[in-house]
Write a protein that holds these residues in place. Sequence first.
Motif, PDB file in Angstrom:
ATOM      1  N   GLY A 260       3.458  10.588  19.479  1.00  0.00           N
ATOM      2  CA  GLY A 260       2.348   9.553  20.181  1.00  0.00           C
ATOM      3  C   GLY A 260       1.595   8.585  19.979  1.00  0.00           C
ATOM      4  O   GLY A 260       0.891   8.255  20.679  1.00  0.00           O
ATOM      5  N   ARG A 261       2.160   7.943  18.487  1.00  0.00           N
ATOM      6  CA  ARG A 261       2.322   6.711  18.361  1.00  0.00           C
ATOM      7  C   ARG A 261       2.839   5.866  18.564  1.00  0.00           C
ATOM      8  O   ARG A 261       4.510   6.544  18.194  1.00  0.00           O
ATOM      9  CB  ARG A 261       1.947   6.795  16.845  1.00  0.00           C
ATOM     10  N   GLY A 262       2.891   4.431  18.168  1.00  0.00           N
ATOM     11  CA  GLY A 262       3.857   3.252  18.584  1.00  0.00           C
ATOM     12  C   GLY A 262       4.729   3.509  19.732  1.00  0.00           C
ATOM     13  O   GLY A 262       3.832   3.779  20.850  1.00  0.00           O
ATOM     14  N   LYS A 263       5.937   3.202  19.726  1.00  0.00           N
ATOM     15  CA  LYS A 263       7.070   2.891  21.009  1.00  0.00           C
ATOM     16  C   LYS A 263       7.313   4.028  21.538  1.00  0.00           C
ATOM     17  O   LYS A 263       7.733   4.686  20.430  1.00  0.00           O
ATOM     18  CB  LYS A 263       7.681   1.296  20.747  1.00  0.00           C
ATOM     19  N   PRO A 264       6.679   4.496  22.937  1.00  0.00           N
ATOM     20  CA  PRO A 264       7.888   5.018  23.002  1.00  0.00           C
ATOM     21  C   PRO A 264       8.950   5.358  23.074  1.00  0.00           C
ATOM     22  O   PRO A 264       9.864   4.623  23.265  1.00  0.00           O
ATOM     23  CB  PRO A 264       6.710   5.780  24.834  1.00  0.00           C
ATOM     24  N   PRO A 265       9.191   6.529  22.826  1.00  0.00           N
ATOM     25  CA  PRO A 265      11.122   6.474  22.891  1.00  0.00           C
ATOM     26  C   PRO A 265      11.516   6.502  24.445  1.00  0.00           C
ATOM     27  O   PRO A 265      10.765   7.273  24.839  1.00  0.00           O
ATOM     28  CB  PRO A 265      11.528   8.050  22.343  1.00  0.00           C
ATOM     29  N   LYS A 266      13.347   6.587  24.635  1.00  0.00           N
ATOM     30  CA  LYS A 266      13.110   6.204  25.711  1.00  0.00           C
ATOM     31  C   LYS A 266      12.988   7.673  26.498  1.00  0.00           C
ATOM     32  O   LYS A 266      12.826   7.559  28.212  1.00  0.00           O
ATOM     33  CB  LYS A 266      14.716   5.901  26.036  1.00  0.00           C
ATOM     34  N   TRP A 267      13.574   8.949  25.743  1.00  0.00           N
ATOM     35  CA  TRP A 267      13.526   9.945  26.391  1.00  0.00           C
ATOM     36  C   TRP A 267      12.286  10.420  27.133  1.00  0.00           C
ATOM     37  O   TRP A 267      12.386  11.488  27.933  1.00  0.00           O
ATOM     38  CB  TRP A 267      14.177  10.824  26.165  1.00  0.00           C
ATOM     39  N   ILE A 268      10.776   9.724  27.177  1.00  0.00           N
ATOM     40  CA  ILE A 268       9.565   9.810  27.398  1.00  0.00           C
ATOM     41  C   ILE A 268       9.040   9.086  28.209  1.00  0.00           C
ATOM     42  O   ILE A 268       7.741   9.006  28.770  1.00  0.00           O
ATOM     43  CB  ILE A 268       8.990  10.038  26.158  1.00  0.00           C
ATOM     44  N   ALA A 269       9.526   7.452  27.853  1.00  0.00           N
ATOM     45  CA  ALA A 269       8.746   6.164  28.400  1.00  0.00           C
ATOM     46  C   ALA A 269       8.547   6.374  29.841  1.00  0.00           C
ATOM     47  O   ALA A 269      10.091   6.322  30.986  1.00  0.00           O
ATOM     48  CB  ALA A 269       9.627   4.966  28.344  1.00  0.00           C
ATOM     49  N   GLY A 270       7.992   5.778  30.290  1.00  0.00           N
ATOM     50  CA  GLY A 270       8.058   6.649  31.967  1.00  0.00           C
ATOM     51  C   GLY A 270       7.615   7.147  33.018  1.00  0.00           C
ATOM     52  O   GLY A 270       7.475   7.442  33.709  1.00  0.00           O
TER      53      GLY A 270
ATOM     54  N   PRO B 275       1.029  -1.233  -0.048  1.00  0.00           N
ATOM     55  CA  PRO B 275      -0.088   0.136  -0.393  1.00  0.00           C
ATOM     56  C   PRO B 275       1.140   1.020  -0.108  1.00  0.00           C
ATOM     57  O   PRO B 275       2.152   1.470   0.609  1.00  0.00           O
ATOM     58  CB  PRO B 275      -0.808  -0.632   1.538  1.00  0.00           C
ATOM     59  N   PRO B 276       0.194   2.297  -0.269  1.00  0.00           N
ATOM     60  CA  PRO B 276       1.072   2.916  -0.446  1.00  0.00           C
ATOM     61  C   PRO B 276       1.282   3.965   1.174  1.00  0.00           C
ATOM     62  O   PRO B 276       0.820   4.150   2.089  1.00  0.00           O
ATOM     63  CB  PRO B 276       0.253   5.141  -1.336  1.00  0.00           C
ATOM     64  N   LYS B 277       2.677   4.422   1.142  1.00  0.00           N
ATOM     65  CA  LYS B 277       3.026   5.200   2.417  1.00  0.00           C
ATOM     66  C   LYS B 277       2.588   6.172   2.893  1.00  0.00           C
ATOM     67  O   LYS B 277       2.076   7.039   2.150  1.00  0.00           O
ATOM     68  CB  LYS B 277       4.336   5.739   2.333  1.00  0.00           C
ATOM     69  N   LYS B 278       2.336   6.091   4.423  1.00  0.00           N
ATOM     70  CA  LYS B 278       1.600   7.219   4.099  1.00  0.00           C
ATOM     71  C   LYS B 278       2.089   7.900   5.236  1.00  0.00           C
ATOM     72  O   LYS B 278       3.217   8.534   5.407  1.00  0.00           O
ATOM     73  CB  LYS B 278       0.954   6.273   5.827  1.00  0.00           C
ATOM     74  N   GLU B 279       2.202   9.506   5.054  1.00  0.00           N
ATOM     75  CA  GLU B 279       2.323  10.409   5.648  1.00  0.00           C
ATOM     76  C   GLU B 279       2.578  10.508   7.234  1.00  0.00           C
ATOM     77  O   GLU B 279       1.602  10.110   7.897  1.00  0.00           O
ATOM     78  CB  GLU B 279       1.549  11.928   5.352  1.00  0.00           C
ATOM     79  N   PRO B 280       4.359  10.715   7.517  1.00  0.00           N
ATOM     80  CA  PRO B 280       3.878  10.742   8.981  1.00  0.00           C
ATOM     81  C   PRO B 280       3.029  11.518   9.807  1.00  0.00           C
ATOM     82  O   PRO B 280       2.766  12.934   9.415  1.00  0.00           O
ATOM     83  CB  PRO B 280       5.783  10.756   9.102  1.00  0.00           C
ATOM     84  N   LEU B 281       2.806  11.532  10.662  1.00  0.00           N
ATOM     85  CA  LEU B 281       1.712  12.070  11.452  1.00  0.00           C
ATOM     86  C   LEU B 281       2.232  13.311  12.142  1.00  0.00           C
ATOM     87  O   LEU B 281       3.955  13.078  12.558  1.00  0.00           O
ATOM     88  CB  LEU B 281       1.303  11.180  13.283  1.00  0.00           C
ATOM     89  N   PRO B 282       2.154  14.522  12.379  1.00  0.00           N
ATOM     90  CA  PRO B 282       2.702  15.165  13.446  1.00  0.00           C
ATOM     91  C   PRO B 282       2.933  15.607  14.481  1.00  0.00           C
ATOM     92  O   PRO B 282       2.609  14.793  15.286  1.00  0.00           O
ATOM     93  CB  PRO B 282       1.773  16.590  13.310  1.00  0.00           C
ATOM     94  N   PRO B 283       4.526  16.085  15.237  1.00  0.00           N
ATOM     95  CA  PRO B 283       4.681  15.681  16.843  1.00  0.00           C
ATOM     96  C   PRO B 283       3.998  16.028  17.251  1.00  0.00           C
ATOM     97  O   PRO B 283       3.298  17.705  17.406  1.00  0.00           O
ATOM     98  CB  PRO B 283       6.093  16.362  16.279  1.00  0.00           C
ATOM     99  N   ILE B 284       3.910  14.866  18.840  1.00  0.00           N
ATOM    100  CA  ILE B 284       2.611  15.883  20.286  1.00  0.00           C
ATOM    101  C   ILE B 284       3.373  16.423  21.114  1.00  0.00           C
ATOM    102  O   ILE B 284       3.749  17.298  21.416  1.00  0.00           O
ATOM    103  CB  ILE B 284       1.768  15.181  19.407  1.00  0.00           C
ATOM    104  N   TYR B 285       5.372  15.571  21.496  1.00  0.00           N
ATOM    105  CA  TYR B 285       5.672  15.668  21.577  1.00  0.00           C
ATOM    106  C   TYR B 285       7.463  16.390  21.298  1.00  0.00           C
ATOM    107  O   TYR B 285       7.380  15.901  20.282  1.00  0.00           O
ATOM    108  CB  TYR B 285       5.942  14.447  23.092  1.00  0.00           C
TER     109      TYR B 285
END
Length: 101
Positions: free
Chosen positions: A78-88, A57-67
């Motif tokens: 805010g989607r997917g696995k959170p990066p280490k700098w925000i996790a927890g 399927p065609p690639k979706k445009e990336p979502l705008p950053p929230i954090y």
Amino acid sequence: MSEYTELKAQIAKLQEQAEEARRAELEAVLADIRRKIVEYGLTAQDLGLSVVRRGRPPKKEPLPPIYQDPKSGSTWSGRGKPPKWIAGKNRERFLISQAHS
């Protein structure tokens, strides 16, 4: 034989005849349609037919950053696995100001 049984037999015979007539006419109809498609340069879209695409399927445009990480400037949508700098951690302090509105 009852009248009902005779009528059912006639119906079956007529259905066979109709199918034979359809098959006989179908080749001529398809040949005419193919000729007109070529003659007028028609596409599936012109004919209102949907084109089935195979493969990825065609690639979706990336979502705008929230954090955003204030230290490194890294962002996360805010989607997917959170990066280490925000996790927890409390995510509110990492919100980008436009995301509040």
